[in-house]
Design a protein around this motif. Structure first.
Motif, PDB file in Angstrom:
ATOM      1  N   VAL A   6      25.099  15.773 -28.249  1.00  0.00           N
ATOM      2  CA  VAL A   6      24.987  17.128 -27.715  1.00  0.00           C
ATOM      3  C   VAL A   6      25.908  17.215 -26.502  1.00  0.00           C
ATOM      4  O   VAL A   6      25.616  16.647 -25.448  1.00  0.00           O
ATOM      5  N   THR A   7      27.023  17.882 -26.658  1.00  0.00           N
ATOM      6  CA  THR A   7      28.032  17.963 -25.604  1.00  0.00           C
ATOM      7  C   THR A   7      27.855  19.245 -24.811  1.00  0.00           C
ATOM      8  O   THR A   7      27.834  20.339 -25.379  1.00  0.00           O
ATOM      9  N   LEU A   8      27.718  19.114 -23.499  1.00  0.00           N
ATOM     10  CA  LEU A   8      27.618  20.273 -22.625  1.00  0.00           C
ATOM     11  C   LEU A   8      29.011  20.675 -22.149  1.00  0.00           C
ATOM     12  O   LEU A   8      29.809  19.825 -21.756  1.00  0.00           O
ATOM     13  N   THR A   9      29.297  21.964 -22.197  1.00  0.00           N
ATOM     14  CA  THR A   9      30.591  22.469 -21.766  1.00  0.00           C
ATOM     15  C   THR A   9      30.389  23.637 -20.812  1.00  0.00           C
ATOM     16  O   THR A   9      29.358  24.312 -20.839  1.00  0.00           O
ATOM     17  N   VAL A  30      24.699  23.398 -31.020  1.00  0.00           N
ATOM     18  CA  VAL A  30      23.826  22.473 -31.740  1.00  0.00           C
ATOM     19  C   VAL A  30      23.557  23.064 -33.122  1.00  0.00           C
ATOM     20  O   VAL A  30      22.929  24.110 -33.245  1.00  0.00           O
ATOM     21  N   ASP A  31      24.047  22.387 -34.154  1.00  0.00           N
ATOM     22  CA  ASP A  31      23.930  22.914 -35.510  1.00  0.00           C
ATOM     23  C   ASP A  31      24.501  24.336 -35.540  1.00  0.00           C
ATOM     24  O   ASP A  31      25.630  24.548 -35.165  1.00  0.00           O
ATOM     25  N   ASN A  89      16.392  20.029 -32.128  1.00  0.00           N
ATOM     26  CA  ASN A  89      16.476  21.350 -32.738  1.00  0.00           C
ATOM     27  C   ASN A  89      15.122  22.045 -32.769  1.00  0.00           C
ATOM     28  O   ASN A  89      14.676  22.550 -33.800  1.00  0.00           O
ATOM     29  N   PHE A  90      14.464  22.075 -31.617  1.00  0.00           N
ATOM     30  CA  PHE A  90      13.157  22.709 -31.438  1.00  0.00           C
ATOM     31  C   PHE A  90      12.025  21.898 -32.077  1.00  0.00           C
ATOM     32  O   PHE A  90      10.878  22.294 -32.001  1.00  0.00           O
ATOM     33  N   ARG A  91      12.365  20.771 -32.718  1.00  0.00           N
ATOM     34  CA  ARG A  91      11.348  20.085 -33.512  1.00  0.00           C
ATOM     35  C   ARG A  91      10.717  18.919 -32.752  1.00  0.00           C
ATOM     36  O   ARG A  91      10.362  17.900 -33.330  1.00  0.00           O
ATOM     37  N   SER A  92      10.556  19.033 -31.441  1.00  0.00           N
ATOM     38  CA  SER A  92      10.005  17.937 -30.650  1.00  0.00           C
ATOM     39  C   SER A  92       8.538  17.702 -30.949  1.00  0.00           C
ATOM     40  O   SER A  92       8.004  16.649 -30.650  1.00  0.00           O
ATOM     41  N   GLN A  93       7.873  18.692 -31.551  1.00  0.00           N
ATOM     42  CA  GLN A  93       6.486  18.518 -31.952  1.00  0.00           C
ATOM     43  C   GLN A  93       6.394  18.699 -33.460  1.00  0.00           C
ATOM     44  O   GLN A  93       6.929  19.658 -34.011  1.00  0.00           O
ATOM     45  N   SER A 120      35.746  34.202 -29.295  1.00  0.00           N
ATOM     46  CA  SER A 120      36.991  33.462 -29.054  1.00  0.00           C
ATOM     47  C   SER A 120      37.727  33.176 -30.353  1.00  0.00           C
ATOM     48  O   SER A 120      38.928  32.902 -30.358  1.00  0.00           O
ATOM     49  N   GLY A 121      37.036  33.228 -31.461  1.00  0.00           N
ATOM     50  CA  GLY A 121      37.624  32.979 -32.776  1.00  0.00           C
ATOM     51  C   GLY A 121      36.589  33.265 -33.837  1.00  0.00           C
ATOM     52  O   GLY A 121      35.415  33.467 -33.539  1.00  0.00           O
ATOM     53  N   PRO A 122      36.983  33.276 -35.088  1.00  0.00           N
ATOM     54  CA  PRO A 122      36.027  33.603 -36.144  1.00  0.00           C
ATOM     55  C   PRO A 122      34.982  32.521 -36.400  1.00  0.00           C
ATOM     56  O   PRO A 122      33.924  32.802 -36.948  1.00  0.00           O
ATOM     57  N   PHE A 123      35.289  31.270 -36.000  1.00  0.00           N
ATOM     58  CA  PHE A 123      34.311  30.192 -36.210  1.00  0.00           C
ATOM     59  C   PHE A 123      34.505  29.120 -35.144  1.00  0.00           C
ATOM     60  O   PHE A 123      35.502  29.092 -34.417  1.00  0.00           O
ATOM     61  N   ARG A 124      33.524  28.242 -35.041  1.00  0.00           N
ATOM     62  CA  ARG A 124      33.581  27.114 -34.120  1.00  0.00           C
ATOM     63  C   ARG A 124      33.278  25.838 -34.900  1.00  0.00           C
ATOM     64  O   ARG A 124      32.596  25.860 -35.921  1.00  0.00           O
ATOM     65  N   VAL A 125      33.799  24.712 -34.438  1.00  0.00           N
ATOM     66  CA  VAL A 125      33.547  23.414 -35.061  1.00  0.00           C
ATOM     67  C   VAL A 125      32.539  22.654 -34.209  1.00  0.00           C
ATOM     68  O   VAL A 125      32.703  22.518 -32.999  1.00  0.00           O
ATOM     69  N   VAL A 126      31.470  22.182 -34.853  1.00  0.00           N
ATOM     70  CA  VAL A 126      30.384  21.499 -34.157  1.00  0.00           C
ATOM     71  C   VAL A 126      30.301  20.064 -34.663  1.00  0.00           C
ATOM     72  O   VAL A 126      30.270  19.830 -35.878  1.00  0.00           O
ATOM     73  N   GLU A 127      30.272  19.107 -33.732  1.00  0.00           N
ATOM     74  CA  GLU A 127      30.110  17.699 -34.090  1.00  0.00           C
ATOM     75  C   GLU A 127      28.619  17.365 -34.152  1.00  0.00           C
ATOM     76  O   GLU A 127      27.920  17.399 -33.142  1.00  0.00           O
ATOM     77  N   LEU A 128      28.121  17.048 -35.344  1.00  0.00           N
ATOM     78  CA  LEU A 128      26.729  16.613 -35.450  1.00  0.00           C
ATOM     79  C   LEU A 128      26.599  15.160 -35.031  1.00  0.00           C
ATOM     80  O   LEU A 128      25.644  14.767 -34.361  1.00  0.00           O
ATOM     81  N   HIS A 129      27.539  14.352 -35.473  1.00  0.00           N
ATOM     82  CA  HIS A 129      27.743  13.007 -34.939  1.00  0.00           C
ATOM     83  C   HIS A 129      29.155  12.626 -35.327  1.00  0.00           C
ATOM     84  O   HIS A 129      29.884  13.436 -35.909  1.00  0.00           O
ATOM     85  N   GLY A 130      29.586  11.419 -35.005  1.00  0.00           N
ATOM     86  CA  GLY A 130      30.995  11.081 -35.169  1.00  0.00           C
ATOM     87  C   GLY A 130      31.524  11.178 -36.580  1.00  0.00           C
ATOM     88  O   GLY A 130      32.735  11.285 -36.790  1.00  0.00           O
ATOM     89  N   ASP A 131      30.630  11.154 -37.581  1.00  0.00           N
ATOM     90  CA  ASP A 131      31.051  11.175 -38.975  1.00  0.00           C
ATOM     91  C   ASP A 131      30.659  12.452 -39.697  1.00  0.00           C
ATOM     92  O   ASP A 131      30.723  12.517 -40.925  1.00  0.00           O
ATOM     93  N   HIS A 132      30.264  13.485 -38.953  1.00  0.00           N
ATOM     94  CA  HIS A 132      29.802  14.712 -39.604  1.00  0.00           C
ATOM     95  C   HIS A 132      30.103  15.911 -38.705  1.00  0.00           C
ATOM     96  O   HIS A 132      29.638  15.971 -37.568  1.00  0.00           O
ATOM     97  N   TYR A 133      30.877  16.857 -39.219  1.00  0.00           N
ATOM     98  CA  TYR A 133      31.262  18.054 -38.478  1.00  0.00           C
ATOM     99  C   TYR A 133      30.952  19.291 -39.324  1.00  0.00           C
ATOM    100  O   TYR A 133      31.064  19.260 -40.554  1.00  0.00           O
ATOM    101  N   LEU A 134      30.578  20.380 -38.647  1.00  0.00           N
ATOM    102  CA  LEU A 134      30.338  21.661 -39.297  1.00  0.00           C
ATOM    103  C   LEU A 134      31.291  22.707 -38.740  1.00  0.00           C
ATOM    104  O   LEU A 134      31.621  22.685 -37.558  1.00  0.00           O
TER     105      LEU A 134
END
Length: 221
Positions: A6-9, A30-31, A89-93, A120-134
């Protein structure tokens, strides 16, 4: 999604803008949602987590702040605690009721009126972890509204679509694949690329695929 990813910017991933003179505000993609994190540095539970709303129209913002789901996020003691909470993702409980509230919150947020001029653009790229991007649509409404709408018990519209335009995954023999490389998929996994060896090439393919899957002016992809 692990908290470490989870990268804060300082810049809002949807609008590309930051709050000048307010360095206590950060964002996290996030997701398929974007959080706004405000750190007050002092006081009881000094970290406030909200879903970002700077990309909305005045009508969308008004509807969101009048919604029950606007208050679903909460306060945390530390930045690390907020990062862990967002990663889960809200699922702490482990609660079916809270999971349903999470889904309703996200779907309500996704269907709000978006101001295209603020994106800023039509879509954004999100890193779920180093081997999975959305690749996530910054304005998911044309995609979501292509599907028949259902309703939750309280009457809140429930949509059956997804704002995920494409995703890239790295596979290797260690996870059961007979190759090592990246595959870009779209259309809910119905369309796949050939194996791509290099990560930069895979991310470039992810962006091209996402752009191709954006809805046209007529509403079709």
């Amino acid at each position: 999604m692990l908290a470490a990813h989870v990268t804060l910017t300082r810049r809002n991933p949807i609008t590309g803008r930051s709050h000048r003179g307010r360095r206590d505000i950060q964002y996290a993609a996030v997701d398929d949602v974007v959080f706004r994190i405000t750190h007050f540095h002092s006081g009881f539970q000094p970290v406030q987590i909200e879903l970002a709303d700077e990309h909305l129209t005045a009508a969308g913002l008004h509807a969101w702040r009048r919604s029950w789901y606007y208050n679903f996020c909460g306060d945390m003691d530390t930045i690390d605690a907020s990062r862990t909470w967002m990663a889960e993702n809200f699922r702490s409980q482990e609660s079916a009721e809270l999971l349903a509230h999470y889904e309703q919150t996200v779907e309500t947020w996704q269907m709000l009126d978006v101001d295209p001029a603020k994106l800023s653009g039509p879509f954004r790229v999100v890193e779920l972890h180093g081997d999975h991007y959305l690749a996530i649509a910054n304005d998911p409404r044309p995609l979501l509204w292509q599907h028949d709408s259902l309703a939750w018990e309280d009457g809140t519209p429930r949509v059956c679509g997804s704002s995920v335009l494409a995703e890239a995954n790295r596979h290797s023999p260690s996870d059961g694949a007979d190759y090592t490389g990246w595959v870009v998929s779209s259309e809910g996994g119905r369309s796949y690329s050939d194996v791509i060896k290099r990560k930069p090439d895979a991310l470039a393919c992810l962006r091209r695929t996402a752009a191709a899957n954006l809805p046209t002016a007529s509403g079709s992809q």
